[in-house]
Design a protein around this motif. Structure first.
Motif, short mmCIF file in Angstrom:
data_model
loop_
_atom_site.label_atom_id
_atom_site.label_comp_id
_atom_site.label_asym_id
_atom_site.label_seq_id
_atom_site.Cartn_x
_atom_site.Cartn_y
_atom_site.Cartn_z
N LEU A 166 0.83 -1.20 0.00
CA LEU A 166 0.00 0.00 0.00
C LEU A 166 0.87 1.25 0.00
O LEU A 166 0.57 2.23 -0.68
N ARG A 167 1.96 1.22 0.76
CA ARG A 167 2.88 2.37 0.78
C ARG A 167 3.50 2.60 -0.59
O ARG A 167 3.66 3.74 -1.02
N VAL A 168 3.85 1.51 -1.29
CA VAL A 168 4.40 1.65 -2.63
C VAL A 168 3.37 2.30 -3.55
O VAL A 168 3.68 3.22 -4.31
N ASN A 169 2.12 1.83 -3.46
CA ASN A 169 1.07 2.36 -4.31
C ASN A 169 0.81 3.84 -4.01
O ASN A 169 0.63 4.65 -4.92
N GLN A 170 0.80 4.18 -2.73
CA GLN A 170 0.58 5.57 -2.35
C GLN A 170 1.71 6.48 -2.85
O GLN A 170 1.46 7.61 -3.28
N GLU A 171 2.93 5.97 -2.80
CA GLU A 171 4.06 6.77 -3.28
C GLU A 171 3.99 6.95 -4.79
O GLU A 171 4.32 8.03 -5.32
N GLN A 173 1.24 7.13 -6.53
CA GLN A 173 0.22 8.15 -6.74
C GLN A 173 0.79 9.55 -6.49
O GLN A 173 0.51 10.49 -7.24
N HIS A 174 1.58 9.65 -5.44
CA HIS A 174 2.18 10.95 -5.10
C HIS A 174 3.09 11.43 -6.22
O HIS A 174 3.09 12.63 -6.57
N GLN A 175 3.86 10.50 -6.80
CA GLN A 175 4.80 10.89 -7.86
C GLN A 175 4.09 11.19 -9.18
O GLN A 175 4.62 11.94 -10.01
N LEU A 176 2.91 10.63 -9.39
CA LEU A 176 2.17 10.88 -10.62
C LEU A 176 1.29 12.13 -10.55
O LEU A 176 0.88 12.66 -11.58
N GLN A 177 1.02 12.58 -9.36
CA GLN A 177 0.10 13.69 -9.18
C GLN A 177 0.50 14.94 -9.97
O GLN A 177 -0.35 15.59 -10.59
N PRO A 178 1.80 15.32 -10.03
CA PRO A 178 2.18 16.53 -10.79
C PRO A 178 1.90 16.44 -12.28
O PRO A 178 1.86 17.47 -12.96
N VAL A 187 -5.25 9.13 -11.42
CA VAL A 187 -3.94 8.81 -10.83
C VAL A 187 -3.96 7.47 -10.12
O VAL A 187 -3.01 6.68 -10.22
N GLU A 188 -5.05 7.17 -9.40
CA GLU A 188 -5.14 5.91 -8.65
C GLU A 188 -5.04 4.71 -9.58
O GLU A 188 -4.37 3.72 -9.27
N GLN A 189 -5.73 4.78 -10.73
CA GLN A 189 -5.69 3.67 -11.68
C GLN A 189 -4.33 3.56 -12.35
O GLN A 189 -3.82 2.45 -12.57
N ALA A 190 -3.73 4.71 -12.67
CA ALA A 190 -2.40 4.70 -13.28
C ALA A 190 -1.38 4.07 -12.33
O ALA A 190 -0.54 3.26 -12.74
N ALA A 191 -1.44 4.46 -11.06
CA ALA A 191 -0.51 3.91 -10.06
C ALA A 191 -0.71 2.40 -9.91
O ALA A 191 0.26 1.64 -9.82
N ALA A 192 -1.96 1.96 -9.89
CA ALA A 192 -2.24 0.53 -9.74
C ALA A 192 -1.70 -0.26 -10.94
O ALA A 192 -1.16 -1.36 -10.78
#
Length: 228
Positions: A166-171, A173-178, A187-192
């Motif tokens: 979950l931490r990897v997925n959250q990170e 998302q954080h990196q894709l947000q910009p 972003v959530e789907q892209a990170a997944a």
């Protein structure tokens, strides 16, 4: 001639190490054996555990119920340490400066695939744990209590591993947000999706099945697909 030893300097007595409480001793042992338990995929003898801990075998069983209890707690301890470790997040923060989606994805892959390689022993052990859970029902009725205990341990391990992922997925998302405005999906789907591709690449490497994709090629395929 009779020598008088009474005045000779006697050797100084070695100072004893300060005694530890049961909890302190347990934590010290877990810190010492944790990495070895993970790397050996929980397949260590009591003698090996004692050697890594730097204590007598009997000391182990003054603070742990049995060898399985020690192995489980050591594995849990390592997972907790990895969950709390933020070194890889700091590394990601340093390399992420590009506003290009592919460059950003490639930077994430570079850091996280190396991280997954470091976690390979964890991944193998967790997969074995899942298989063990699936076969719990085959235990004899006489092992009912032991079965329940081990099933609880395995569930706890799986939950810790899920926290780590979950931490990897959250990170991610954080990196894709910009660059969210450049994505065709949330972003959530892209990170997944990136996480899924990383896991597949990592497992292929783990089983010596080279996909032939470099990190750059993998990032390009994730961002642009397989079409020309």
């Amino acid at each position: 001639m009779i020598q008088d030893f009474s005045q000779q300097e006697q050797p100084a007595h070695r100072k004893r190490a300060p005694s530890m409480s049961v909890d302190e001793r347990r934590e010290a042992i877990l810190r010492a054996v944790g990495p070895h338990v993970v790397n050996a995929q929980m397949k260590l003898s009591t003698r090996e555990l004692a050697q890594y801990a730097g204590v007598a075998e009997g000391t182990l069983f003054r603070v742990f119920k049995d060898k399985q209890d020690l192995l489980q707690q050591a594995f849990h301890s390592e997972l907790e340490r990895m969950i709390e470790d933020d070194a890889w997040e700091k590394r990601l923060a340093k390399v992420q400066s590009s506003t290009d989606v592919q460059d950003r994805v490639e930077a994430c892959l570079t850091v996280l695939l190396e991280l997954f390689d470091d976690w390979s022993a964890i991944i193998i052990t967790m997969r074995q744990t899942m298989l063990t859970q699936q076969h719990q029902h085959r235990y004899n009725a006489s092992h009912h209590d032991e079965q329940a205990t081990h099933a609880t341990d395995h569930t706890s391990m799986a939950q810790l591993y899920q926290r780590l992922m979950l931490r990897v997925n959250q990170e991610l998302q954080h990196q894709l947000q910009p660059v969210a405005d450049q994505l065709s999906v949330p972003v959530e789907q892209a990170a997944a999706f990136i996480h899924m591709m990383m896991t597949a690449q990592s497992l292929a490497t783990l089983h010596h099945q080279n996909t032939g994709l470099t990190t750059h090629q993998l990032a390009r395929t994730i961002v642009h697909g397989i079409a020309r």
